[in-house]
Design an enzyme around this catalytic site. Structure first.
Site, PDB file in Angstrom:
ATOM      1  N   GLU A  40       9.435  -3.896  10.385  1.00  0.00           N
ATOM      2  CA  GLU A  40       9.867  -2.614   9.804  1.00  0.00           C
ATOM      3  C   GLU A  40      10.405  -1.666  10.876  1.00  0.00           C
ATOM      4  O   GLU A  40       9.745  -1.434  11.907  1.00  0.00           O
ATOM      5  CB  GLU A  40       8.666  -1.964   9.073  1.00  0.00           C
ATOM      6  CG  GLU A  40       9.023  -0.629   8.435  1.00  0.00           C
ATOM      7  CD  GLU A  40       7.982  -0.117   7.444  1.00  0.00           C
ATOM      8  OE1 GLU A  40       7.014  -0.864   7.152  1.00  0.00           O
ATOM      9  OE2 GLU A  40       8.143   1.014   6.970  1.00  0.00           O
ATOM     10  N   GLU A  46      -1.260  -5.382   8.993  1.00  0.00           N
ATOM     11  CA  GLU A  46      -0.401  -4.690   9.962  1.00  0.00           C
ATOM     12  C   GLU A  46      -1.016  -4.732  11.349  1.00  0.00           C
ATOM     13  O   GLU A  46      -2.177  -4.335  11.521  1.00  0.00           O
ATOM     14  CB  GLU A  46      -0.236  -3.218   9.557  1.00  0.00           C
ATOM     15  CG  GLU A  46       0.456  -3.018   8.220  1.00  0.00           C
ATOM     16  CD  GLU A  46       0.635  -1.543   7.873  1.00  0.00           C
ATOM     17  OE1 GLU A  46       0.346  -0.659   8.716  1.00  0.00           O
ATOM     18  OE2 GLU A  46       1.068  -1.274   6.731  1.00  0.00           O
ATOM     19  N   LYS A  72      -1.104  -9.387   3.353  1.00  0.00           N
ATOM     20  CA  LYS A  72      -0.346  -8.855   4.502  1.00  0.00           C
ATOM     21  C   LYS A  72      -1.217  -7.902   5.299  1.00  0.00           C
ATOM     22  O   LYS A  72      -1.906  -7.059   4.710  1.00  0.00           O
ATOM     23  CB  LYS A  72       0.924  -8.152   4.015  1.00  0.00           C
ATOM     24  CG  LYS A  72       1.724  -7.511   5.158  1.00  0.00           C
ATOM     25  CD  LYS A  72       3.146  -7.166   4.741  1.00  0.00           C
ATOM     26  CE  LYS A  72       3.277  -5.881   3.977  1.00  0.00           C
ATOM     27  NZ  LYS A  72       2.835  -4.671   4.677  1.00  0.00           N
ATOM     28  N   ASP A 100       0.837  -1.200   0.000  1.00  0.00           N
ATOM     29  CA  ASP A 100       0.000   0.000   0.000  1.00  0.00           C
ATOM     30  C   ASP A 100       0.876   1.256   0.000  1.00  0.00           C
ATOM     31  O   ASP A 100       0.367   2.378  -0.033  1.00  0.00           O
ATOM     32  CB  ASP A 100      -1.023  -0.008   1.153  1.00  0.00           C
ATOM     33  CG  ASP A 100      -0.391  -0.084   2.519  1.00  0.00           C
ATOM     34  OD1 ASP A 100       0.855  -0.157   2.614  1.00  0.00           O
ATOM     35  OD2 ASP A 100      -1.140  -0.063   3.520  1.00  0.00           O
ATOM     36  N   SER A 101       2.201   1.047  -0.017  1.00  0.00           N
ATOM     37  CA  SER A 101       3.121   2.168  -0.264  1.00  0.00           C
ATOM     38  C   SER A 101       2.805   2.807  -1.613  1.00  0.00           C
ATOM     39  O   SER A 101       3.247   3.922  -1.882  1.00  0.00           O
ATOM     40  CB  SER A 101       4.571   1.674  -0.244  1.00  0.00           C
ATOM     41  OG  SER A 101       4.733   0.535  -1.068  1.00  0.00           O
ATOM     42  N   ASP A 148      -0.968  -6.256  -0.086  1.00  0.00           N
ATOM     43  CA  ASP A 148      -1.256  -5.551   1.165  1.00  0.00           C
ATOM     44  C   ASP A 148      -2.752  -5.350   1.331  1.00  0.00           C
ATOM     45  O   ASP A 148      -3.438  -4.940   0.385  1.00  0.00           O
ATOM     46  CB  ASP A 148      -0.600  -4.168   1.114  1.00  0.00           C
ATOM     47  CG  ASP A 148       0.501  -4.012   2.146  1.00  0.00           C
ATOM     48  OD1 ASP A 148       0.548  -4.790   3.116  1.00  0.00           O
ATOM     49  OD2 ASP A 148       1.323  -3.099   1.961  1.00  0.00           O
TER      50      ASP A 148
END
Ligand code: KIV
Length: 263
Positions: free
Chosen positions: A181, A114, A112, A45-46, A84
């Protein structure tokens, strides 16, 4: 290229063979990365920042990740693709299932998410429904408004211990990969040793099983790159050689150096 599986990544961990992974958002780069030997691509999602010019990952939607996953899959048919799950797309286990299905049907091999132990029920529900899950701990960019910025996490004993507990809880719940991260190298090393699953670091030192970089950081496109980023294009001269250099430096434990890590 033979398709890579999670079992192969676990074997890499056992053999202490470090592996390089990278983000990609379109077919052309995905194909080029795969041709140079990248076996795992993250449709991160960057893309909110790198592609859309947003100031955070929060505006990214499931449909946008699905679109880019489809593009990446076309360019890299045999690559292991992690997609993501965007902000708020897994707020409940049920929502996570609905949205993960969209990403898996777009071509992802894994999703993925978070966050820590609060996600255990979600992880179990996804795994039971045949969706492999990658965790993401440390600096979790979707929580930027809670964290108060893009800062190194787990610097003190309390937060470091919490992160280790979260990692173990998520592994027990069923995650099969973990992205770590922006954490101190010593903490990343502890988590990597503690877990059976492969840990992929970004700003987490060279002790993790694999590394990941945002492609724009690896190719020197990011205007203000983070400390852990390295512009491989500057050294290599062209994109193909830059990616091969990245893979080589990860395998030989040259990158990340101490200058790219947090103590
Ligand atoms: O979105 C992304 O690119 C990521 C990486 C920074 C790991 O989550």
């Amino acid at each position: 290229m033979k398709p890579i599986s999670l079992a192969d990544l676990c074997q890499y961990k056992k053999e202490k063979h470090k592996f390089a992974t990278i983000t990609a958002y379109d077919a052309s780069f995905a194909q080029l990365f795969a041709e140079q030997g990248i076996q795992v691509i993250l449709v991160g999602d960057s893309l909110g920042m790198t592609i859309q010019g947003e100031s955070s990952t929060l505006p990214v939607t499931v449909e946008q990740i699905a679109y880019h996953t489809r593009c990446v899959r076309k360019g890299a048919p045999n690559t292991f693709i992690i997609a993501d799950m965007p902000f708020m797309s897994y707020a409940t286990p049920e929502q996570a299932c609905t949205n993960a299905a969209i990403l898996m049907q777009a071509g992802a091999n894994m999703v993925k998410i978070e966050g820590g132990s609060w996600l255990c029920d979600t992880v179990k529900m996804l795994c039971e429904r045949s969706v492999p899950v990658c965790g993401h701990l440390g600096l979790t960019p979707q929580a930027v408004n809670v964290l108060g910025g893009y800062k190194v996490q787990g610097r003190d004993e309390v937060t470091a211990n919490q992160l280790i507990k979260d990692a173990i809880a998520l592994e027990n719940a069923g995650i099969q990969l973990l992205v770590l991260e922006c954490v101190p190298t010593s903490l990343a090393n502890q988590v990597t040793e503690e877990l059976l699953l492969p840990v992929i670091g970004i700003g987490a030192g060279k002790g993790t099983d694999g590394q990941i970089l945002v492609m724009h950081d690896a190719l020197g496109i990011t205007a203000k790159p983070p400390k852990f980023a390295k512009n491989f294009l500057a050294e290599a001269g062209n994109i193909s050689d830059a990616i091969r250099l990245y893979i080589q430096e990860v395998e030989q434990e040259i990158y990340p150096s101490d200058a790219h890590s947090f103590s």
